[in-house]
Design an enzyme around this catalytic site. Structure first.
Site, mmCIF file in Angstrom:
data_model
loop_
_atom_site.group_PDB
_atom_site.id
_atom_site.type_symbol
_atom_site.label_atom_id
_atom_site.label_comp_id
_atom_site.label_asym_id
_atom_site.label_seq_id
_atom_site.Cartn_x
_atom_site.Cartn_y
_atom_site.Cartn_z
ATOM 1 N N SER A 8 45.454 -21.443 1.428
ATOM 2 C CA SER A 8 46.562 -21.430 0.053
ATOM 3 C C SER A 8 48.123 -21.352 0.839
ATOM 4 O O SER A 8 47.975 -21.001 2.034
ATOM 5 C CB SER A 8 46.285 -19.920 -0.351
ATOM 6 O OG SER A 8 47.327 -19.442 -1.038
ATOM 7 N N TYR A 13 45.673 -10.919 0.067
ATOM 8 C CA TYR A 13 45.156 -12.373 -0.169
ATOM 9 C C TYR A 13 45.360 -13.270 0.560
ATOM 10 O O TYR A 13 44.769 -14.035 1.225
ATOM 11 C CB TYR A 13 45.599 -12.880 -1.741
ATOM 12 C CG TYR A 13 45.492 -14.201 -2.162
ATOM 13 C CD1 TYR A 13 43.687 -14.496 -2.177
ATOM 14 C CD2 TYR A 13 46.252 -15.149 -2.190
ATOM 15 C CE1 TYR A 13 43.659 -15.987 -2.530
ATOM 16 C CE2 TYR A 13 45.870 -16.378 -2.456
ATOM 17 C CZ TYR A 13 44.716 -16.819 -2.767
ATOM 18 O OH TYR A 13 44.322 -18.148 -2.909
#
Length: 335
Positions: free
Chosen positions: A127, A152
């Site tokens: 990501s 995350y």
């Protein structure tokens, strides 16, 4: 080829599985259809792939190590595309263990199964959030990413480190893909475009964080899928020029690579909303709010390495991508 795709009912996973099936690959789709967002949308995505005879639908949580090992043993995939994960930056602030369960334990299970079943190539989703506190733009895969701003992001950085270890120890070819703000038809309801569209059509005010000064490298779903397929077909080898004296984070002496996949055209959030307003034919009521914990102000992908190695770069402008999303949304929800 026979390819195992995790997260096959997800936004990117379902689009990717469809693309692979259409080009003639066999796909083993693994998804647990959890309730992080509307399961009916996930089931609707799956209907597109279930019509293909060379698609196998497996309902399984990737954190179930023995169950996942049985899937690998039964179907014997050649390559793996790992997209299943607990997504969302803000959700990680209140539900951290969901990220440990899926993104760390689940990924470790994927690596172990790839190791023990002779997988030719593991491609996995990282990501843009791994860039964290970095402020040098555009974000380069050669930059340091040791300062994540959310759990995350930390789990995605951990995935890259775990993958490198398996590439080094077991010669498992791995490629990590840092996705930049993916959007488009069949998208996730927890993401900005989906939420803004629903809220504007309901006649309610939308919440716009960082007072709308966010810049995001919005990347259209078809561009992401094309990038994943290009990378899947290019199995990495060790970089003969890699040096531990001046280590390149994007490669290794092991068969390991990391790439950005982004549009390289950052758009300010207020401009993105103006495009959406034009597509909907409605003005948004906007509630401006401060920057939220875990968020970064700007994202901007340097895709030089992706272009060099695959000859591809995303290019769909937001005016086209948002219009396609709105058309899909109106059709899917009968608006």
């Amino acid at each position: 080829m026979k390819i195992l795709v995790t997260g096959s009912a997800g936004f990117i996973g379902s689009a990717l599985a469809l693309r692979l099936l259409e080009r003639g690959d066999s796909v083993i789709g693994v998804d647990n259809l959890n309730e992080y967002y509307d399961v009916r949308l996930k089931e609707a995505r799956l209907k597109r792939t279930l019509t293909f005879p060379h698609y196998v639908d497996v309902r399984l949580d990737i954190a179930d190590g023995p169950g996942l090992a049985e899937v690998f043993e039964t179907y014997r995939p050649q390559r793996v595309i790992h997209l299943a994960a607990q997504a969302g930056v803000r959700y990680s602030l209140t539900n951290p263990m969901a990220y440990i369960h899926s993104n760390l334990v689940g990924f470790a299970n994927i690596l172990e199964c790839c190791r023990h079943h002779g997988i030719e190539h593991l491609v996995y989703a990282s990501s843009s959030s791994v860039y964290g506190a970095n402020t040098r733009l555009p974000f380069s895969v050669h930059a340091n990413v040791d300062h994540p701003l959310s759990l995350y992001a930390a789990t995605k950085k951990a995935n890259e480190l775990m993958a490198h270890t398996y590439s080094h120890l077991y010669a498992l070819p791995t490629t990590g893909l840092r996705f930049f703000t993916v959007y488009g038809p069949w998208g996730r309801p927890d993401m900005a475009l989906f939420k803004f569209t629903r809220t504007i059509l309901d006649g309610k005010p939308i919440q716009v964080f960082n007072h709308g000064r966010h810049r995001r490298d919005f990347t259209y779903i078809d561009d992401i899928v094309e990038g994943v397929v290009r990378v899947l077909d290019r199995i990495p080898a060790g970089d003969p020029n890699w040096s531990g004296v001046d280590p390149n984070p994007a490669s290794s002496a092991a068969p390991y690579r990391v790439y950005n996949i982004g549009n390289s055209q950052p758009v300010e959030l207020l401009d993105y909303i103006r495009v959406l307003e034009a597509c909907l034919g409605r003005k948004a009521q906007i509630e401006l709010l401060p920057l939220q914990p875990g968020d970064v102000p700007d994202t901007f992908a340097d895709v030089t390495d992706l272009m060099r190695d695959t000859g591809y770069r995303p290019q769909t402008p937001v005016s086209v991508g948002v219009a396609r999303f709105v058309e899909w949304y109106r059709d899917f929800y009968g608006v």
